[in-house]
Design an enzyme around this catalytic site. Structure first.
Site, short mmCIF file in Angstrom:
data_model
loop_
_atom_site.label_atom_id
_atom_site.label_comp_id
_atom_site.label_asym_id
_atom_site.label_seq_id
_atom_site.Cartn_x
_atom_site.Cartn_y
_atom_site.Cartn_z
N CYS A 80 63.62 -79.56 25.54
CA CYS A 80 65.05 -79.55 25.80
C CYS A 80 65.28 -78.80 27.10
CB CYS A 80 65.89 -78.90 24.72
SG CYS A 80 65.75 -79.68 23.11
N ARG A 120 61.95 -82.45 30.27
CA ARG A 120 61.82 -81.59 29.09
C ARG A 120 62.23 -82.30 27.81
NH1 ARG A 120 61.29 -76.27 30.76
NH2 ARG A 120 61.90 -75.52 28.72
N TRP A 134 65.11 -82.93 23.33
CA TRP A 134 63.90 -83.44 22.69
C TRP A 134 64.05 -83.05 21.23
CZ3 TRP A 134 59.55 -81.57 20.05
CH2 TRP A 134 58.48 -82.48 19.94
N ASN A 159 67.77 -74.61 23.31
CA ASN A 159 66.39 -75.08 23.49
C ASN A 159 65.52 -74.25 22.55
OD1 ASN A 159 63.86 -75.79 24.48
ND2 ASN A 159 64.03 -74.53 26.30
N GLY A 160 64.74 -74.91 21.68
CA GLY A 160 63.87 -74.16 20.78
C GLY A 160 64.23 -74.41 19.33
N GLU A 217 40.29 -87.32 28.76
CA GLU A 217 41.49 -87.29 29.59
C GLU A 217 41.94 -88.71 29.93
OE1 GLU A 217 43.70 -85.28 30.18
OE2 GLU A 217 44.68 -86.00 31.99
N LYS A 263 45.55 -90.28 28.93
CA LYS A 263 46.48 -90.88 29.90
C LYS A 263 46.90 -92.26 29.43
CE LYS A 263 47.46 -88.18 31.60
NZ LYS A 263 47.14 -86.79 31.60
N GLU A 315 49.19 -92.06 26.29
CA GLU A 315 50.50 -91.44 26.57
C GLU A 315 51.49 -92.42 27.18
OE1 GLU A 315 50.41 -86.85 27.92
OE2 GLU A 315 49.17 -88.15 29.14
N HIS A 361 27.08 -93.65 15.74
CA HIS A 361 27.38 -92.95 14.49
C HIS A 361 28.77 -93.31 13.95
CE1 HIS A 361 23.71 -90.74 14.83
NE2 HIS A 361 24.03 -90.31 16.04
N LYS A 407 57.48 -82.89 28.86
CA LYS A 407 56.52 -82.26 29.75
C LYS A 407 56.26 -80.80 29.41
CE LYS A 407 54.63 -82.38 34.11
NZ LYS A 407 53.45 -83.09 33.65
C1 G6P Z 1 52.67 -81.54 27.08
C2 G6P Z 1 52.60 -82.38 28.34
C3 G6P Z 1 51.15 -82.51 28.80
C4 G6P Z 1 50.52 -81.15 28.95
C5 G6P Z 1 50.66 -80.29 27.69
C6 G6P Z 1 50.27 -78.85 27.95
O1 G6P Z 1 52.09 -82.22 26.04
O2 G6P Z 1 53.15 -83.66 28.12
O3 G6P Z 1 51.11 -83.19 30.03
O4 G6P Z 1 49.15 -81.30 29.25
O5 G6P Z 1 52.02 -80.28 27.27
O6 G6P Z 1 51.17 -78.32 28.88
P1 G6P Z 1 50.88 -77.13 29.86
O7 G6P Z 1 52.15 -76.97 30.65
O8 G6P Z 1 50.59 -75.92 29.01
O9 G6P Z 1 49.72 -77.51 30.71
#
Ligand code: G6P
Length: 611
Positions: free
Chosen positions: A2, A27, A75, A100-101, A484, A488, A491, A507, A606
């Site tokens: 948020c 956010r 969010w 927020n929170g 990773e 990606k 996501e 396995h 994010k």
């Molecule tokens: C969220 C974001 C990711 C990020 C993760 C950790 O899930 O969408 O892109 O890797 O948080 O965030 P940070 O700011 O701690 O790297």
């Protein structure tokens, strides 16, 4: 998660708040809303489900006019993303609040407030805070005191911004967990979840600490600690410009950020890494010279993409420095007991520096026997940076796309700097160290070369559009690279993707392989190559289609069921960083072909400031 923004301006505040929301949308984007105190001394509010653009249209149709206001992009945690759950929430049309929170004791407070006759119209935890503030105003408190009393009653991690008819020239805000910055304009003052939200109106900021409440007025601001004492705070001038968050010529922020990687990495190396001399411990702060020689183990804690960077660094720390390294996701780490080895450095990785689980892990680490805390972070003013004894900033610049790209590769570059620093103290051969430094310095140009694969990967991506699943394989430090790549893809394209160490294929996951299962392989030209090739044959024999990102020099030929994409060689120990780039492009183009929302994928945000 948020985003909140608010302020007391010299002019109509609608556009300031709206631009703030656009900049905070990373956010969360389930709903957006705004409330202002208008000239007729009423609280007027607009709210819309979905993105800020929907609210912007509502404000074109029915503009708001007022100089004092608050706004929010959500969010969803408590209550579905509907309009009646959208912020700002109000109490009896006299108090409006954005939040927020999470307020953990909301259920108990809600029951009490219902008994007192306050009407609830949403399923959110936020509404209890609105009514508690109204309750204290009804008992004779001014807005500042009402917020202070409410904060003392709330449990959880939250940031709030509040306006009230009872005190129409103020915004009162507080922080207890998620970040909150105060922006100083000329004759106007603001609060927001981050600096970027306010860059169009000011570059002068201060940061609230946990437990603090700020009283924002046109003529100034006052900050109060939890015990009610007034505190003085330094004002910082941000080096960021409002334009730093523009998309420029690119179609998406993610695409821009992928292509910015050579520059971002150069920035993270700048002034720290030279071919001819060792890395100076001072890059981690004044205490580094005392702490680093004593480090004999490392515990890395992070979330999401940052966690993957930690997994790669483990291979470097154990392989180059020769010290034990453990890596754990923060949400797990924080809730268990640990057997900490003597002289262990606690290393956190975070793009935002505000991830709730990572911060909680840092707090938990204080009760354990760690030597010190080091954070690698992209946001200098973040909570994580402020809570760590040692800091190494990545200079990636703002990252707006929710899927992290340049923040990840710059974290790896920063991690290699830490690895080399520790290696220096453990007497690793100086020629070897020099060759690692040269690899770091050469990396931006190799990434530049890897980015030239863009058109090839774009064509390839079209073949993923109809696929429901994908397997990613790698070995050694390339297993986290595969993780990773899978993250990606899932996501932003919503294709189910899993990563496996290639040797584990037999396995279990091999049972999934058929003509419909694309298998993406990261193939460096290293000692494991022959083993990896055997794993590829296992896939081929089952009719699976392989997409192999092969370092130059790897002898593999295109053919039925085998697509080979050549990646430049020469990155040495940093090849995992280089190999990440084509996987980012693969995810990006697949998502574009699928027509998903690349920069703001569904259900994600994010900055994850809730548990
Ligand atoms: C969220 C974001 C990711 C990020 C993760 C950790 O899930 O969408 O892109 O890797 O948080 O965030 P940070 O700011 O701690 O790297």
């Amino acid at each position: 998660m948020c985003g909140i923004v608010g302020g007391v301006a010299e002019r109509n505040i609608q556009e300031i708040l709206l631009e703030g929301l656009r900049r905070l949308e990373y956010r969360g984007y389930d709903s957006a809303g705004m409330a202002v105190l208008d000239a007729s001394q009423k609280i007027e509010r607009r709210r819309r489900v979905g993105k800020v653009a929907g609210l912007a249209q509502a404000l074109v149709d029915e503009p708001l006019a007022g100089k004092v206001g608050i706004a929010h992009t959500r969010w969803a945690t408590h209550g579905a993303p509907t309009e009646h759950n959208a912020h700002p929430h109000v109490s009896n049309d006299r108090v409006a609040i954005v939040h927020n929170g999470i307020i953990e004791n909301h259920a108990v407070l809600r029951e009490e407030l219902i008994q007192l006759g306050y009407p609830f119209v949403s399923e959110t935890d936020t509404e209890v805070a609105a009514h508690r503030i109204a309750f204290h105003l009804d008992s004779g408190a001014d807005l500042l005191a009402a917020v202070q009393r409410t904060v003392a009653e709330l449990e959880g991690a939250y940031a709030l911004a509040v306006i009230s008819l009872a005190d129409p020239e103020r915004v009162v805000a507080c922080r207890n967990g998620p970040p909150l910055v105060v922006g100083f304009g000329i004759g106007e003052h603001f609060v927001a979840s981050d600096v970027q939200a306010l860059l169009p109106v000011t570059q002068r900021f201060t940061f609230l600490e946990n437990g603090e409440v700020v009283d924002v007025r046109r003529d100034g601001i006052d900050i109060y600690a939890r015990d009610g004492r007034r505190v003085e705070r330094e004002i910082h001038t941000s080096g960021l410009s409002a334009g730093a968050t523009d998309r420029g010529q690119y179609r998406h922020f993610m695409q821009k950020e992928i292509f910015e990687q050579p520059y971002a990495i150069s920035e993270t190396l700048e002034g720290r890494v030279h071919s001819e001399r060792p890395i100076a411990p001072g890059i981690l702060g004044a205490r580094a010279e005392d702490i680093l020689p004593r480090v004999s183990a490392v515990q890395i804690v992070a979330c999401g993409t940052s966690f993957h960077a930690g997994l790669i660094a483990r291979y470097w720390l154990e392989g180059i420095v020769g010290i034990p390294c453990l890596v754990e996701v923060a949400s797990e780490y924080r809730y268990r007991k640990h057997a900490v080895l003597p002289n262990t450095l606690f290393l956190t990785l975070s793009q935002s520096g505000e991830t709730a689980d990572t911060l909680a892990a840092v707090h938990a680490s204080r009760d354990e026997n760690y030597l010190a805390r080091l954070s690698i972070c992209n946001v200098p003013e973040s909570s994580l940076v402020r809570e760590s004894e040692l800091v190494l900033l990545t200079h990636a610049g703002p990252e707006i796309g929710v899927a992290s790209t340049k923040a990840f590769t710059t974290q790896l570059v920063a991690l290699m700097q830490v690895v080399l620093l520790l290696a220096q103290y453990r007497g690793v051969n100086s020629e070897k160290l020099q060759s690692f430094r040269q690899q770091l310095l050469h990396l931006p140009s190799l990434i530049e070369a890897a980015l030239k694969l863009d058109p090839v990967i774009m064509r390839l991506s079209e073949r993923f559009v109809e696929r429901g699943h994908a397997l990613f394989l790698g070995r050694g430090a390339f297993y986290p690279v595969a993780m990773e790549g899978a993250l990606k893809l899932k996501e932003i394209s919503y294709i189910h993707a899993e990563a496996y160490p290639a040797g584990e294929l037999k396995h279990g996951p091999l049972a999934l392989v058929d003509a419909d299962m694309p298998v993406i392989v990261v193939a460096p030209n290293n000692v494991m190559l022959e083993k990896l090739k055997s794993n590829l044959e296992e896939v081929r024999a089952r009719g699976g289609e392989l997409f192999v990102f092969a370092e130059a020099g790897v002898s593999l030929d295109d053919g039925p069921g085998m697509n080979v994409i050549g990646v430049p060689s020469g990155a040495g120990a940093l090849t995992p960083v280089l190999m990440t780039v084509p996987l980012q492009l693969l995810a990006y183009h697949t998502a574009v072909f699928k027509g998903t929302d690349v920069d703001q994928p569904r259900n994600l945000a994010k900055s994850v400031t809730v548990e």
